[in-house]
Design a protein around this motif. Sequence first.
Motif, short mmCIF file in Angstrom:
data_model
loop_
_atom_site.label_atom_id
_atom_site.label_comp_id
_atom_site.label_asym_id
_atom_site.label_seq_id
_atom_site.Cartn_x
_atom_site.Cartn_y
_atom_site.Cartn_z
N CYS A 128 9.28 -8.14 -39.75
CA CYS A 128 10.60 -7.65 -39.36
C CYS A 128 11.69 -8.63 -39.80
O CYS A 128 11.42 -9.77 -40.12
N PHE A 129 12.90 -8.14 -39.81
CA PHE A 129 14.05 -9.02 -39.91
C PHE A 129 15.04 -8.60 -38.83
O PHE A 129 14.89 -7.54 -38.24
N CYS A 130 15.99 -9.45 -38.54
CA CYS A 130 16.87 -9.16 -37.42
C CYS A 130 18.32 -9.46 -37.74
O CYS A 130 18.64 -10.49 -38.35
N CYS A 131 19.19 -8.56 -37.34
CA CYS A 131 20.65 -8.75 -37.43
C CYS A 131 21.19 -8.87 -36.00
O CYS A 131 20.49 -8.56 -35.03
N SER A 132 22.42 -9.30 -35.89
CA SER A 132 23.10 -9.33 -34.60
C SER A 132 24.37 -8.51 -34.71
O SER A 132 25.06 -8.57 -35.73
N VAL A 133 24.68 -7.73 -33.67
CA VAL A 133 25.77 -6.76 -33.76
C VAL A 133 26.78 -6.96 -32.62
O VAL A 133 26.40 -6.98 -31.44
N PHE A 134 28.05 -7.11 -32.98
CA PHE A 134 29.13 -7.16 -32.01
C PHE A 134 29.66 -5.75 -31.77
O PHE A 134 29.41 -4.83 -32.57
N ARG A 135 30.43 -5.59 -30.70
CA ARG A 135 31.10 -4.32 -30.41
C ARG A 135 32.56 -4.43 -30.84
O ARG A 135 33.23 -5.39 -30.48
N ASN A 136 33.04 -3.45 -31.56
CA ASN A 136 34.40 -3.49 -32.12
C ASN A 136 35.46 -3.69 -31.04
O ASN A 136 35.53 -2.94 -30.06
N TYR A 197 27.13 -8.30 -37.69
CA TYR A 197 27.88 -7.10 -38.03
C TYR A 197 28.64 -6.60 -36.80
O TYR A 197 28.45 -7.10 -35.68
N VAL A 198 29.51 -5.61 -37.01
CA VAL A 198 30.31 -5.06 -35.93
C VAL A 198 30.12 -3.54 -35.89
O VAL A 198 30.31 -2.86 -36.90
N ALA A 199 29.73 -3.02 -34.73
CA ALA A 199 29.56 -1.58 -34.54
C ALA A 199 30.93 -0.96 -34.23
O ALA A 199 31.62 -1.40 -33.32
N VAL A 200 31.30 0.08 -34.99
CA VAL A 200 32.62 0.69 -34.88
C VAL A 200 32.50 2.19 -34.65
O VAL A 200 31.64 2.85 -35.24
N GLY A 201 33.36 2.72 -33.79
CA GLY A 201 33.38 4.16 -33.54
C GLY A 201 34.35 4.86 -34.48
O GLY A 201 34.43 4.55 -35.67
N ASN A 202 35.13 5.82 -33.93
CA ASN A 202 36.11 6.54 -34.75
C ASN A 202 37.35 5.72 -35.05
O ASN A 202 38.11 6.03 -35.97
#
Length: 228
Positions: A128-136, A197-202
């Motif tokens: 596996c590999f792993c990323c980390s995700v922020f919330r926009n 990375y950053v998770a983004v909505g609309n």
Amino acid sequence: MSSRGLALAPPAKNVVVYRNGDPFFPGRKFVVNQQRFLTFEAFLNEVTKSIQAPLAVRNLYTPRHGHRIAELADLQDGCQYVAAGFEKFKKLDYLNHGRKELRGTRNSEVAVCFSPSSTAVGILALGCFCCSVFRNGDLLSPPFPLPLSKSTPLQWDALLATLTEKADLRSGAVNKLCRLDGTQVSGGEELLNGNYYVAVGNEEYKKLPYFELLVPRDSACRTLWYVD
């Protein structure tokens, strides 16, 4: 005050409080005594400010089993608790800060790895590999880990569904994933091990100092995912 009055005064209690659902928050120490906090509500208000909770703290739970604390008298000296609003208690390993288990997604279309030891070595051993995700736009919540399989083709729509579940954005579903400079990721093949990375909505991507403010310098999460 008489010696009898001093003897009857309840002793101060030293407690540590964590944020509900936050696997990287190190906890805040509080000294609870009758002089400082006359009511349980006053203590919860102080906790809200001190831990910088996104919503007002209205409940305290024991960290292992989620038993609710109803009043100041229920607090035990030297113990730890989890602060929450009106949401449900989220069971995490709060007492082992920075060494959380990586939980798999319920979406079977996305190959997400699970490591019982929660170490980079365990993740890599599983291919596996792993990323980390922020919330926009969120500078209160730390990034969440996103472990992915190297061998299984990644379905982008399924990944966005997984991100929607994990990020729980106030704006709704996650519609895109951006790098920290705001450029959009268009496919799973662009994701790199150890990157943020950053998770983004609309809404539009909000360029903020996510990494600088939300990844502690002395935390394992700064280095855990930078293993190639």
